[in-house]
Design a protein around this motif. Structure first.
Motif, PDB file in Angstrom:
ATOM      1  N   ARG A 317     -27.929  12.111 102.506  1.00 13.01           N
ATOM      2  CA  ARG A 317     -28.066  13.546 102.191  1.00 13.01           C
ATOM      3  C   ARG A 317     -26.889  13.962 101.323  1.00 13.01           C
ATOM      4  O   ARG A 317     -25.867  14.430 101.819  1.00 13.01           O
ATOM      5  CB  ARG A 317     -28.120  14.376 103.478  1.00 13.01           C
ATOM      6  CG  ARG A 317     -28.330  15.865 103.246  1.00 13.01           C
ATOM      7  CD  ARG A 317     -28.691  16.558 104.544  1.00 13.01           C
ATOM      8  NE  ARG A 317     -27.650  16.461 105.525  1.00 13.01           N
ATOM      9  CZ  ARG A 317     -26.634  17.326 105.652  1.00 13.01           C
ATOM     10  NH1 ARG A 317     -26.536  18.339 104.799  1.00 13.01           N
ATOM     11  NH2 ARG A 317     -25.732  17.174 106.606  1.00 13.01           N
ATOM     12  N   PRO A 318     -26.994  13.800 100.003  1.00 12.07           N
ATOM     13  CA  PRO A 318     -25.879  14.153  99.117  1.00 12.07           C
ATOM     14  C   PRO A 318     -25.617  15.657  99.133  1.00 12.07           C
ATOM     15  O   PRO A 318     -26.512  16.462  99.399  1.00 12.07           O
ATOM     16  CB  PRO A 318     -26.365  13.687  97.735  1.00 12.07           C
ATOM     17  CG  PRO A 318     -27.496  12.742  98.007  1.00 12.07           C
ATOM     18  CD  PRO A 318     -28.125  13.205  99.275  1.00 12.07           C
ATOM     19  N   PRO A 319     -24.376  16.080  98.856  1.00 12.68           N
ATOM     20  CA  PRO A 319     -24.090  17.523  98.743  1.00 12.68           C
ATOM     21  C   PRO A 319     -24.903  18.150  97.615  1.00 12.68           C
ATOM     22  O   PRO A 319     -25.176  17.527  96.589  1.00 12.68           O
ATOM     23  CB  PRO A 319     -22.585  17.559  98.439  1.00 12.68           C
ATOM     24  CG  PRO A 319     -22.057  16.230  98.883  1.00 12.68           C
ATOM     25  CD  PRO A 319     -23.172  15.252  98.688  1.00 12.68           C
ATOM     26  N   ARG A 320     -25.306  19.387  97.811  1.00 18.49           N
ATOM     27  CA  ARG A 320     -26.174  20.051  96.844  1.00 18.49           C
ATOM     28  C   ARG A 320     -25.416  20.612  95.647  1.00 18.49           C
ATOM     29  O   ARG A 320     -26.038  21.095  94.698  1.00 18.49           O
ATOM     30  CB  ARG A 320     -26.953  21.177  97.530  1.00 18.49           C
ATOM     31  CG  ARG A 320     -26.075  22.227  98.163  1.00 18.49           C
ATOM     32  CD  ARG A 320     -26.904  23.293  98.855  1.00 18.49           C
ATOM     33  NE  ARG A 320     -26.089  24.233  99.604  1.00 18.49           N
ATOM     34  CZ  ARG A 320     -25.722  24.054 100.862  1.00 18.49           C
ATOM     35  NH1 ARG A 320     -26.095  22.957 101.501  1.00 18.49           N
ATOM     36  NH2 ARG A 320     -24.975  24.934 101.479  1.00 18.49           N
ATOM     37  N   ALA A 321     -24.085  20.582  95.696  1.00 17.49           N
ATOM     38  CA  ALA A 321     -23.274  21.079  94.574  1.00 17.49           C
ATOM     39  C   ALA A 321     -21.968  20.293  94.540  1.00 17.49           C
ATOM     40  O   ALA A 321     -21.694  19.469  95.410  1.00 17.49           O
ATOM     41  CB  ALA A 321     -23.014  22.585  94.724  1.00 17.49           C
TER      42      ALA A 321
END
Length: 486
Positions: A317-321
């Motif tokens: 789940r990569p960071p969204r920003a």
């Protein structure tokens, strides 16, 4: 009379920045309050002060003085982590600890008497353990917090009981950092050293200089305004850092996380324990936060294992920003001891299990990795997956008599059953087939009639001419094999 030890780091903001980025240690570093050429300098390393840079200069003025100056914004999160690291150092030797607002840490020296041979040994141990967590600290022991602090600022030494006034007398008045108005008044009075100030009557000074002046006289005599106020210890260890530039790729973020993990492991290693769970909080450039928890199968101090678990969690789940701030919380727990046999080879380390579970969770999904758990249901074969915890396996019940073992087939295999007068007569399916030579049943199983998952099954035990004994059931007119007797 109590004995108090003081542990402090000179130029704490600079030391915290160098702890977060060791490459800055040998460079002329200055810390600014904010960005831009007009931001004020709040702290400067020794190499920068040697070039003439002082606190209060603007960034533009400091760069004009020293062309090779390295300017970084002040990182309060890194400073808080450094202070908590000093608290952990003190907690490894004593139980009554207080952290002051300026970053100095005080501890009851009597509580460490069973761990170190002398007060000088306590000071040496504190400095050595602070170096393990990346801080060049000073330690001193005195009869009060004031004496211990001034002795630490003086270079670090043990002030024997009864010699406090003689130690304080030659120290300059600036060591107490008096307000500028009071300092100017004392200069006009000819008071330049603590011994001169200590000889003044407290009541007369309070009349002329107010409560602040009276407090300075008491400090010059080595008296504290209050006793040591111990704080509660324990809980997660946090390492945080603010990034100079936002990171939008995984590899640079993992490089930052490596430093945080190494510093957290060094702090936890002071107690000889390990990390049981990681908490990661990311401050994003869209003013939001990304928080996640990384569980571990067993407490560990292996940096590679912890980094692998963090990598898997971020890849899933990569960071969204882009990331601007990073905070890592480590929950400590005692490391599980492994009992080795005299004649059996050593098995895999429990610490590596966390890495394996993290990779399996990334491949299959976290809801599909764990330990089997029994559901409160009468549905045959109903099971769930619970979080895996490392522990001793329960003792199996003693065997009595002869027992048949059923090898469950999951999922159940569909088969064709030909019946004669309502009784199974011939079975045909994948990997099996033959005439029924023995049958038992049916046994009806009905459950969950109150929900949408209601079921009603007729179970049979069938012995076929191929030599196998199978457990079959009929559900809504269809036949399935869900077990084989071995």
């Amino acid at each position: 009379m109590p004995r108090i030890a003081c542990l402090l780091v000179p130029d704490l903001p600079v030391a915290a920045a160098c702890r977060a980025d060791p490459d800055l240690a040998a460079r002329p570093l200055a810390l600014s309050e904010g960005g831009g050429p007009h931001a004020p300098i709040v702290a400067a390393a020794a190499a920068a002060r040697a070039r003439g840079v002082r606190a209060g200069h603007t960034v533009a003025q400091a760069r004009a003085i020293a062309a090779d100056l390295v300017v970084r914004p002040r990182d309060e999160a890194a400073e808080r982590s450094a202070v908590r690291a000093l608290v952990d150092v003190a907690a490894s030797l004593a139980s009554r600890i207080e952290a002051a607002a300026d970053g100095a840490v005080f501890l009851d020296a009597a509580g460490a008497a069973h761990l170190v041979p002398s007060e000088a040994g306590l000071a040496t141990a504190l400095v050595a353990r602070a170096a393990r967590v990346g801080l060049a600290a000073r330690a001193a022991v005195g009869g009060s917090m004031t004496v211990a602090r001034l002795a630490a600022l003086h270079g670090g030494e043990v002030v024997p009981a009864g010699t406090e006034l003689g130690f304080l007398a030659p120290l300059p008045l600036a060591r107490l950092a008096p307000p500028s108005e009071i300092a100017a008044t004392l200069e006009r009075w000819g008071i330049r050293r603590l011994g001169d100030l200590a000889r003044l009557p407290v009541a007369e000074v309070a009349t002329r200089l107010g409560p602040a002046g009276a407090a300075l006289v008491r400090a010059a005599r080595g008296e504290d305004e209050r006793p040591l106020a111990p704080e509660a210890l324990g809980g997660p260890l946090e390492e945080a850092i603010g990034l100079e530039h936002a990171l939008d790729a995984l590899e640079p973020l993992l490089f930052v996380l490596r430093g945080l993990v190494e510093r957290a492991v060094a702090r936890i290693g002071l107690e000889g324990i390990g990390v049981a769970r990681l908490g990661l909080a990311l401050g994003l450039d869209d003013r939001s936060r990304d928080e996640r928890t990384v569980p571990l199968a067993a407490p560990t101090r292996d940096v590679k294992t912890l980094l692998t678990c963090l990598r898997v969690a971020l890849e899933a789940r990569p960071p969204r920003a882009a990331v601007e701030r990073v905070a890592l919380a480590a929950v400590p727990e005692r490391v599980r001891a492994a009992q080795l046999g005299l004649f059996s080879p050593a098995g895999p380390s429990p610490e590596r299990l966390a890495t394996t579970l993290a990779r399996l969770a990334a491949l299959c999904g976290p809801e599909r990795v764990g330990a089997p758990a029994v559901l409160d249901s009468h549905r045959p074969g109903a099971a769930a997956v619970a979080p895996f915890t490392l522990g001793a396996a329960p003792e199996p019940p003693p065997l009595t008599g002869c027992r048949l073992v059923v090898r469950a087939l999951r999922p159940p295999r569909p088969v064709e059953v030909f019946a004669d007068r309502g009784r199974p007569d011939f079975v045909r399916g994948e990997g099996l087939g033959g005439r029924v030579v023995g049958a038992a049943g049916p046994w009806r199983v009905v459950g969950e009639w109150w929900s949408d998952g209601a079921f009603a099954r007729d179970y049979y035990d069938l012995e076929l001419s191929d030599g196998g004994i199978y457990r079959c059931y009929r559900d809504d007119g269809r036949w399935f094999v869900d077990g084989v007797y071995d």
